[in-house]
Design an enzyme around this catalytic site. Sequence first.
Site, short mmCIF file in Angstrom:
data_model
loop_
_atom_site.label_atom_id
_atom_site.label_comp_id
_atom_site.label_asym_id
_atom_site.label_seq_id
_atom_site.Cartn_x
_atom_site.Cartn_y
_atom_site.Cartn_z
N ASP A 32 0.84 -1.19 0.00
CA ASP A 32 0.00 0.00 0.00
C ASP A 32 0.88 1.25 0.00
O ASP A 32 1.61 1.49 0.96
CB ASP A 32 -0.89 -0.02 1.25
N ASP A 33 0.85 1.99 -1.09
CA ASP A 33 1.60 3.26 -1.20
C ASP A 33 3.11 3.07 -1.30
O ASP A 33 3.89 3.93 -0.87
CB ASP A 33 1.30 4.22 -0.02
N CYS A 72 -6.11 3.99 -3.41
CA CYS A 72 -6.33 2.60 -2.97
C CYS A 72 -7.55 1.90 -3.57
O CYS A 72 -7.42 0.89 -4.25
CB CYS A 72 -6.47 2.55 -1.46
N ARG A 76 -7.44 -1.34 -6.17
CA ARG A 76 -7.70 -2.71 -5.70
C ARG A 76 -8.85 -3.35 -6.48
O ARG A 76 -8.82 -4.55 -6.78
CB ARG A 76 -8.00 -2.69 -4.20
N LYS A 129 -5.22 -5.66 3.86
CA LYS A 129 -6.14 -4.56 3.56
C LYS A 129 -7.10 -4.96 2.45
O LYS A 129 -6.68 -5.50 1.42
CB LYS A 129 -5.34 -3.33 3.14
N HIS A 131 -10.52 -2.87 1.48
CA HIS A 131 -10.87 -1.56 0.93
C HIS A 131 -11.76 -1.61 -0.31
O HIS A 131 -11.72 -0.72 -1.17
CB HIS A 131 -9.59 -0.73 0.63
N SER A 154 -8.20 1.47 5.07
CA SER A 154 -6.88 2.03 5.34
C SER A 154 -6.59 2.10 6.84
O SER A 154 -7.50 2.35 7.65
CB SER A 154 -6.75 3.42 4.72
N HIS A 228 1.50 2.33 4.01
CA HIS A 228 0.55 3.44 4.17
C HIS A 228 0.73 4.01 5.59
O HIS A 228 0.86 3.24 6.53
CB HIS A 228 -0.86 2.87 3.98
N ASP A 280 -0.42 -0.78 -4.81
CA ASP A 280 -1.69 -0.23 -5.31
C ASP A 280 -1.54 1.16 -5.92
O ASP A 280 -2.34 1.57 -6.75
CB ASP A 280 -2.73 -0.18 -4.19
N ASN A 281 -0.53 1.91 -5.47
CA ASN A 281 -0.29 3.26 -6.02
C ASN A 281 1.04 3.75 -5.49
O ASN A 281 1.67 3.12 -4.64
CB ASN A 281 -1.43 4.23 -5.64
N LYS A 301 1.50 9.25 -5.15
CA LYS A 301 0.11 8.86 -4.88
C LYS A 301 -0.86 10.00 -5.14
O LYS A 301 -0.58 11.14 -4.75
CB LYS A 301 -0.01 8.41 -3.43
#
Length: 460
Positions: A32-33, A72, A76, A129, A131, A154, A228, A280-281, A301
């Site tokens: 994540d991130d 996110c 996803r 996660k 989301h 998150s 994240h 994811d980003n 992001k």
Amino acid sequence: MNLLPRVLILMILGSVPLFAAKTPNFVVIFCDDLGYGDLGCYGHPTIQTPNLDRMAAQGVKFTQFYAAAPVCTPSRAALLTGRLPVRSGMCSDKKRVLFPDSAGGLPQKEITLAEELKTKGYATAAIGKWHLGHKPQYLPTNNGFDTYFGIPYSNDMDRIASATKYREACKNAKIEYFNVPLLRDAKVIERPADQTTITRRYTEEALRFIKTNKNNPFFVYLAHSMPHVPLFRDKPFVGVSKRGIYGDVIEEIDWSVGQVLKTLQDEGLAGNTLVWFTSDNGPWLIFETHGGSAGLLRDGKGSTWEGGMREPGIAWWPGKIKPHTNHSIASTMDIYTTCLTLAGAKVPKDRVVDGVDLTSVLLKGGKGPREAMFFYRGEQLYAVRKGPWKAHYITRAAYGRSQPEKHDPPVLYHLDHDPAEKHDLAKENPEVLVEIAKVVKEHKAKLVRGKNQLNTLIQK
Ligand code: MG
């Protein structure tokens, strides 16, 4: 001729396989991130990622691998459906992601990778996660996963507002500032989730699932809550990295990857398991040293510049994959189509699937089939890449109050020559803009937008 010699002849001719080919297992490790520049094998000078470096050296390391959105929830949704989020309604101009008071989630009519793999007898686990909606009907266990263990959105949500201000709470984080739940299937088992041990516990859950299912095909979706913000890591990783707390967190994720690969090898599963690693980003740059690095790419992001969506992308399958670095354009959505193809499952034909099959790229190398990439921010198409060229029709700062800036003609970059998107070549290349305009026109003509899932709030 009696039966036995006949069967033997057929076996020799290959009509009857001696052993039915085992369909491969899949593990998708989704951060994540995480930024493009955050791993040793992608050039970070001080974050140490020996396990990911080895995974990349033994596997395919993609240099132009894209998440399907810069934040996110839509990213996803795209990974698990193989479709641009605008098609499922999992993106929005008003709410960029789902929040704890959101009423929506991934629509039932979407077909997740897990749902399709279930038709081929796969055991499926979502860990980490989610989301994609936290109301019961949207949880992983209603989207093709046999089991779920994780924080459903998150890790900076459910903030106790009285504790301290948001930015401060993220940077000097304490577990009790964020009242996020930890779920086992659909049941809350801990609240607030102890985030210091979350990466370790997700990992242990994945290892347990792999060992339990070693005699049947399985799919593990291991979606780390980290890196994240707020950043947390377990005791053995406190202070280990020269890069500070962010480096500690990445080095714990690297440890986790090492555990997964080692377990697959120890259990004799490595030769029949395709493992993916990506994010994811891009990095959340507004968090300064608590956010990662997009390396040489522009922004992070939230933005449709390269740093927002281009990610580390690694595929590992020892003995099957041709180890190499690949410069093809590829996307998280291609994981969907590739895994379904390898599993002998069907890629849905009754809808547009944006993922392409990367099997040949993985096994033999060479150029992949993806020609274009669409960069959406919320519901709006901001930029399009075709071959090495990327045209931005709209640009906007990743966060803050700035307004979108429209470009006519669009600004144009040659990403092979200029991955940092510094030098606008629109004036010199009008024919490229005409080509990309055709791609946009065709895309928009066929686009059916899904019903928005992010704007509706739970009625109190
Ligand atoms: Mg993210």
